[in-house]
Design an enzyme around this catalytic site. Structure first.
Site, short mmCIF file in Angstrom:
data_model
loop_
_atom_site.label_atom_id
_atom_site.label_comp_id
_atom_site.label_asym_id
_atom_site.label_seq_id
_atom_site.Cartn_x
_atom_site.Cartn_y
_atom_site.Cartn_z
N THR A 180 -3.16 -0.82 -2.87
CA THR A 180 -4.15 0.21 -2.58
C THR A 180 -3.42 1.53 -2.30
OG1 THR A 180 -6.19 0.67 -1.32
CG2 THR A 180 -4.31 -0.16 -0.08
N CYS B 219 0.83 -1.20 0.00
CA CYS B 219 0.00 0.00 0.00
C CYS B 219 0.86 1.25 0.00
CB CYS B 219 -0.98 0.01 1.17
SG CYS B 219 -0.27 -0.02 2.82
N CYS B 220 0.21 2.37 -0.39
CA CYS B 220 0.86 3.67 -0.43
C CYS B 220 2.00 3.66 -1.46
CB CYS B 220 1.34 4.06 0.96
SG CYS B 220 1.77 5.81 1.15
N ILE B 221 3.22 3.98 -1.06
CA ILE B 221 4.36 4.05 -1.97
C ILE B 221 5.00 2.68 -2.21
CG2 ILE B 221 6.08 4.51 -0.16
CD1 ILE B 221 5.99 6.14 -3.67
N PRO C 288 4.06 -0.11 -3.49
CA PRO C 288 3.92 -0.81 -4.79
C PRO C 288 5.09 -0.60 -5.75
CG PRO C 288 1.80 0.07 -4.14
CD PRO C 288 2.80 0.59 -3.14
#
Length: 268
Positions: free
Chosen positions: A239, A176-178, A180
């Site tokens: 996400t 999630c967030c950065i 990925p």
């Protein structure tokens, strides 16, 4: 649950001695009488942290949301972090580097894990059904060099090993967030989301990350903050979380969608 062998009033009047006897006599003890007692083992999920604090480590709200949703989903959780120095230390009250300080990623991550954490070098696919990476700038500073090098970044050796091992084993990976960007760099052709591709007046302040993901050879999928994207081929679930400027409960819901889909992919 099976009916109690004695009426509740009699159980209360007889006191602790009777309860102890029932505990010993009943299969599974008194837990067998409780409707929420776990009857089968849930998925075993590894959570990889990158320090403690959004600007130089793991985003704490994201880590907490991941853990709450995993708990609600009946998962067994073990937390890990690389035993390496942080890229730098940020004074979170000022948003500036603390030049004289140095910290260890594993030691700082132990704050979130309440001390129950292991070195990332010990994480194996044999022990877990899935792995999840919360966000925070630590993913781009301590788990990789993305914050400095962008598309030319390097990924921590153990992080790269874990991602490749879970992918090869066909076990789901949640990010999630950065974070990925880690999958985008390591897993060729992966589909991920970090939200929208335009800043939209500041609602998506890190929208430029989507372009970097494409440059890494991954496919970026535009998604809202409250949902997750499932790359069914690679079993990668992502996400946006704090890539979006929004209310905390929306971020919590999006992380919940990611965790739910990760658990679903485990088949447990």
């Amino acid at each position: 649950p099976p009916p109690l062998p004695l009426p509740p009033a009699m159980l209360i009047s007889r006191g602790p001695a009777l309860c102890t006897a029932l505990w010993r006599a009943a299969p599974g003890g008194l837990a067998a009488f409780h409707s929420s007692a776990r009857r089968c083992r849930g998925a075993r999920v590894a959570v990889v942290l990158s320090g403690c604090g959004v600007y130089d480590g793991t985003e704490i709200h994201e880590a907490s949301a991941v853990l709450v949703h995993l708990s609600r989903g009946g998962a067994e959780v073990q937390m890990y972090a690389p035993d390496v120095p942080q890229m730098h230390v940020i004074d979170h009250s000022k948003g500036q580097p603390a030049e004289a300080e140095s910290r260890n990623v594993l030691v700082e991550s132990a704050r979130i894990a309440r001390g129950k954490i292991a070195s990332l070098a010990k994480l194996t696919t044999a022990d877990h059904d899935a792995v999840i990476f919360p966000g925070g700038f630590g993913a781009a500073k301590n788990l990789s060099t993305f914050a400095v090098d962008g598309k030319d970044c390097k990924v921590n050796r153990e992080v790269e090993r874990v991602l490749k091992d879970f992918h090869k084993a066909g076990k789901p990976i949640g990010l999630c967030c950065i974070s990925p960007v880690l999958a985008a760099k390591v897993l060729s052709g992966a589909e991920v989301t970090v939200g929208h591709e335009e800043e939209e007046g500041g609602k998506w302040p890190y929208a430029g990350t989507a372009g970097a993901i494409k440059e890494l050879g991954a496919k970026h999928c535009v998604k809202e903050v409250t949902i997750s994207h499932v790359d069914t081929k690679n079993k990668v679930v992502t996400t946006p979380a704090f890539m979006c400027e929004t209310a905390l409960h929306h971020i919590f819901d999006g992380i919940g969608a990611m965790v739910k889909n990760v658990l679903k992919l485990t088949g447990k």
